[in-house]
Motif scaffolding. Structure first.
Motif, PDB file in Angstrom:
ATOM      1  N   LEU A 228       0.830  -1.209   0.000  1.00  0.00           N
ATOM      2  CA  LEU A 228       0.000   0.000   0.000  1.00  0.00           C
ATOM      3  C   LEU A 228       0.866   1.261   0.000  1.00  0.00           C
ATOM      4  O   LEU A 228       0.527   2.261  -0.643  1.00  0.00           O
ATOM      5  N   SER A 229       1.982   1.212   0.717  1.00  0.00           N
ATOM      6  CA  SER A 229       2.900   2.359   0.709  1.00  0.00           C
ATOM      7  C   SER A 229       3.461   2.594  -0.679  1.00  0.00           C
ATOM      8  O   SER A 229       3.615   3.731  -1.138  1.00  0.00           O
ATOM      9  N   LEU A 230       3.774   1.484  -1.361  1.00  0.00           N
ATOM     10  CA  LEU A 230       4.276   1.598  -2.723  1.00  0.00           C
ATOM     11  C   LEU A 230       3.240   2.240  -3.637  1.00  0.00           C
ATOM     12  O   LEU A 230       3.535   3.172  -4.406  1.00  0.00           O
ATOM     13  N   ILE A 231       1.995   1.774  -3.539  1.00  0.00           N
ATOM     14  CA  ILE A 231       0.933   2.315  -4.395  1.00  0.00           C
ATOM     15  C   ILE A 231       0.666   3.780  -4.058  1.00  0.00           C
ATOM     16  O   ILE A 231       0.526   4.631  -4.944  1.00  0.00           O
ATOM     17  N   TRP A 232       0.616   4.112  -2.788  1.00  0.00           N
ATOM     18  CA  TRP A 232       0.360   5.499  -2.374  1.00  0.00           C
ATOM     19  C   TRP A 232       1.495   6.418  -2.843  1.00  0.00           C
ATOM     20  O   TRP A 232       1.254   7.549  -3.276  1.00  0.00           O
TER      21      TRP A 232
END
Length: 764
Positions: free
Chosen positions: A115-119
């Motif tokens: 999720l951090s990567l996508i955000w």
């Protein structure tokens, strides 16, 4: 940009990948090797990547977008490291740990990393203005991939476990979610590498996309290894490969800091939804074929339906693409019009100054020169033949300028009849060869709307230098251009220090002129105009003199041109007009009929272009009470040849009763058409035609022709510069009845004029 070199970090991380692969192979073949040892290389890889990402984010000279990307990317391997620590703990305490069914904290850590990567990617700004809704598009694509991946992952995992039993069921959902999120992260990097989102280097984004894809594949392939050996996970190898790809991206970021990035083509549409639909349809047909019967029929119908919908969508997208291409073409046309001249299609002043600034930025590595071109007497063509002819002439001139320069040189129309040349890569001596070609090209007659016109141009050239500013270079070229005009027009001049000195001298003399006007340092003298053959005075020509207290006498040929260039000729001319009229009125009062019948006052072209000049003359006449019919305004042919406001001003003066004389006739733009349009009463034949008038010279022929013209047009002719009795006798024989020159009298002060007039007033 530095080339790729093996750094210690890249060597260590490559070694960790080799070690991880060897341990994975050993664990799959040798039962004695404990599976938990496979988690150690990937844990170390995560720590190293977090460190290099943080150091990359702190590089000097990096833009804001890239700096934020690497700062955010530091968090991702740290969260992965937390998940790996959880798996390592499970592997140590639980020999039956399969490497896939993580506990809740580990699932949360892995999920947060993805999720951090996508955000992080959603925060990137788009490189294209039209992509303002890229976040929503990506969210839809991610949802599509997530659902598709979820279906496939669920099916694959269920097949791997054999069934969704009570033990396996609760662990399947996190595995499916993590696999879907992983592919979404991979999709994000693939997408930005395709559409140039974020303004990042393409190679970096592709390396990061590969890293994300390897990470996602690691989780997706794990269920296929269950039969090989429990506890093995494909992540044992793919995570190290992921971290190594990201390390290569960080190394490239270090090497390209400060290097300008070239923008690549933008991809308009994403193929992700269609690939996802096609994959799901394939899975649906596979399952239908296994089930057979009604299930297969429904599956086929569903596939056909989705295919039709997809084709309809593709058709709509193609229509949108055609519309966007038309919009792009329109925008390109608007952009072109904003930077180019509508009439000639040459670059305009804005583009010319921009390209000049860019060329000056490269001047440390190569030479460059700039030229300004001004057409001589273009206004006369507009006024006499009309603006349509003038425009047609400008189009032809623009085409000839293009023919005279190289393909990468820039030709611009800066306004009116002024053009600019940017000769990048040419020194001053090389650029003059281009100017010679231009001068020669412009000498050929120009055919414009039925008229064959002769054109000449004055050109100023300035050579660029390190740290030059565009405005300063333009100023130097402009200074050289005016020097070319002053030297006779139809030629070019190159800027040098001497021109600058002349300008400084002009500025100094202009300031002294202003001070002299304020301090009443100017005086007027008067040269008689006489009647032939007896030499009787019929009028006076007013001449100005300047005696500087600090430097002595300054000739009119020195300060009058400077007064015209600086605009001081307007107040100076007003002073001459009023002083001369007051003097003429005083002679009238004192000497009556013996006073000169006419007073001639020289008026410059600059004064004639002043909107209120005729009103100033009217006011001066009213102030002095002098008869306007005894005032002669002397103008040169050049001053009125252009027509326009100057000619209108003369018409207004004639309306006041003032007479007009064309001074120095024959040396300027002599034209019989000028005699028809200019309201002249007198022609003053220039001294150059009088000097050789004795004998069978060309001057005698011209002088004879002029007297015939004046007689035919009922004009008065005055021969200037008569210095000998022989010249006076010859002029009289040719038909001249008025003359002036040193033979009759030098310019006289008011007191000397009075001394001549006084005897004539004594009664006989």
């Amino acid at each position: 940009m530095e080339r790729l070199r093996p750094t210690p970090l890249l060597v260590v991380m490559t070694g960790l990948l080799v070690v991880a692969s060897a341990l994975f192979l050993a664990s799959s073949l040798v039962p004695a090797v404990p599976p938990w040892i496979n988690w150690l290389p990937i844990a170390l890889s995560c720590i190293l990547l977090a460190r290099v990402a943080w150091r990359t984010a702190r590089l000097d000279g990096m833009d804001r977008v890239a700096r934020r990307l690497w700062r955010d990317l530091t968090v991702v391997p740290l969260l992965v490291m937390v998940g790996i620590a959880g798996d390592l703990r499970r592997a140590l305490i639980d020999p039956t740990f399969d490497g896939v069914t993580h506990d809740t904290p580990t699932n949360v850590a892995y999920g947060l990393s993805i999720l951090s990567l996508i955000w992080m990617l959603l925060r990137l700004p788009t490189g294209q203005r039209r992509e303002v809704n890229h976040t929503a598009r990506f969210a839809l694509d991610a949802a599509t991939v997530g659902v598709t991946t979820g279906i496939f992952a669920w099916y694959a995992i269920v097949q791997a476990f054999g069934s969704v039993g009570a033990a396996a069921g609760p662990n399947v959902v996190p595995m499916v979610v993590l696999a879907a999120l992983g592919l979404c992260g991979s999709l994000a990097f693939v997408k930005i590498s395709m559409i140039d989102m974020g303004g990042l280097d393409r190679t970096i984004t592709r390396q990061l996309a590969l890293a994300a894809a390897l990470g996602a594949a690691g989780g997706g392939l794990t269920p296929l290894l269950f039969d090989l050996r429990p506890g093995l996970s494909s992540s044992h190898v793919t995570v190290c490969a992921t971290m190594l790809c990201a390390a290569f991206a960080a190394d490239r970021q270090r090497r390209i800091v400060g290097v300008p990035r070239k923008a690549g083509p933008r991809r308009r549409n994403s193929l992700v939804p269609y690939v996802a639909v096609a994959a799901t349809d394939g899975l649906l047909l596979w399952i239908g074929a296994q089930a057979g019967g009604l299930v297969l029929i429904v599956a086929i119908a569903a596939v056909v339906l989705t295919a039709l919908v997809a084709l309809r969508q593709v058709h709509a997208l193609l229509e949108n693409d055609r519309l966007l291409r038309r919009i792009d073409a329109g925008q390109a046309q608007l952009k072109h019009r904003a930077s180019h001249d509508d009439l000639t299609d040459l670059a305009n002043r804005t583009l010319f100054e921009q390209r000049t600034r860019e060329a000056l930025g490269r001047s440390g590595r190569r030479a460059m020169s700039l030229a300004l071109i001004d057409l001589d007497d273009f206004k006369a063509i507009n006024d006499r033949l009309g603006h349509a002819v003038g425009d047609a002439l400008l189009v032809v001139v623009a085409a000839r300028l293009r023919e005279c320069v190289r393909g990468d040189d820039l030709v611009a129309r800066l306004g009116g009849d002024e053009f600019g040349l940017l000769l990048d890569g040419l020194r001053g001596d090389e650029a003059t060869e281009v100017l010679d070609r231009i001068t020669e090209a412009l000498r050929r007659p120009v055919h414009a709307l039925g008229y064959d016109l002769l054109v000449s141009a004055s050109v100023g050239l300035a050579e660029g230098w390190a740290e030059a500013e565009p405005q300063e270079l333009l100023r130097r070229a402009d200074l050289a251009m005016y020097a070319a005009k002053a030297s006779g027009k139809g030629r070019h001049a190159v800027y040098d220090a001497e021109l600058e000195q002349h300008q400084a001298a002009d500025a100094e003399l202009g300031a002294a002129l202003r001070q002299a006007l304020d301090n009443n340092e100017f005086t007027l003298v008067y040269q008689p105009i006489v009647r032939l053959p007896d030499g009787h005075w019929t009028g006076m020509e007013t001449l100005i003199r300047w005696h500087r207290p600090d430097r002595g006498f300054v000739g009119p040929d020195t300060f009058i041109p400077i007064a015209e260039r600086t605009g001081l000729i307007v107040p100076l001319g007003d002073w001459i007009l009023r002083t001369a009229l007051r003097q003429a009125a005083a002679w009238d009062r004192e000497y009556g009929d013996a006073a000169p019948r006419e007073i001639g006052i020289n008026v410059s072209a600059r004064q004639l272009r002043e909107p209120g000049f005729a009103g100033d003359v009217k006011e001066a006449l009213a102030e002095t009470g002098f008869d306007p019919e005894r005032v002669v305004v002397e103008v040169t042919e050049t001053a009125v040849f252009d027509g326009g406001m100057a000619l209108d001003t003369l018409q207004n003066l004639v309306g006041l009763g003032v007479k007009v004389a064309l001074d120095d006739f024959g040396t300027g733009h002599s034209s019989l058409g000028l005699l028809r349009t200019c309201p002249a009463d007198t022609l003053k034949v220039d001294k150059s035609f009088v000097d050789g008038i004795g004998g069978r010279s060309e001057e005698a022929v011209i002088a004879t022709a002029m007297i015939q013209i004046t007689n035919g047009l009922h004009l008065q002719a005055v021969a200037e510069g008569v210095e000998t009795a022989e010249q006076a006798e010859t002029l009289y024989r040719l038909g001249y009845r008025f003359a002036q020159g040193y033979h009759f009298s030098r310019p006289l002060s008011p007191a000397q004029v009075a001394a001549h007039l006084a005897p004539a007033t004594i009664p006989a």
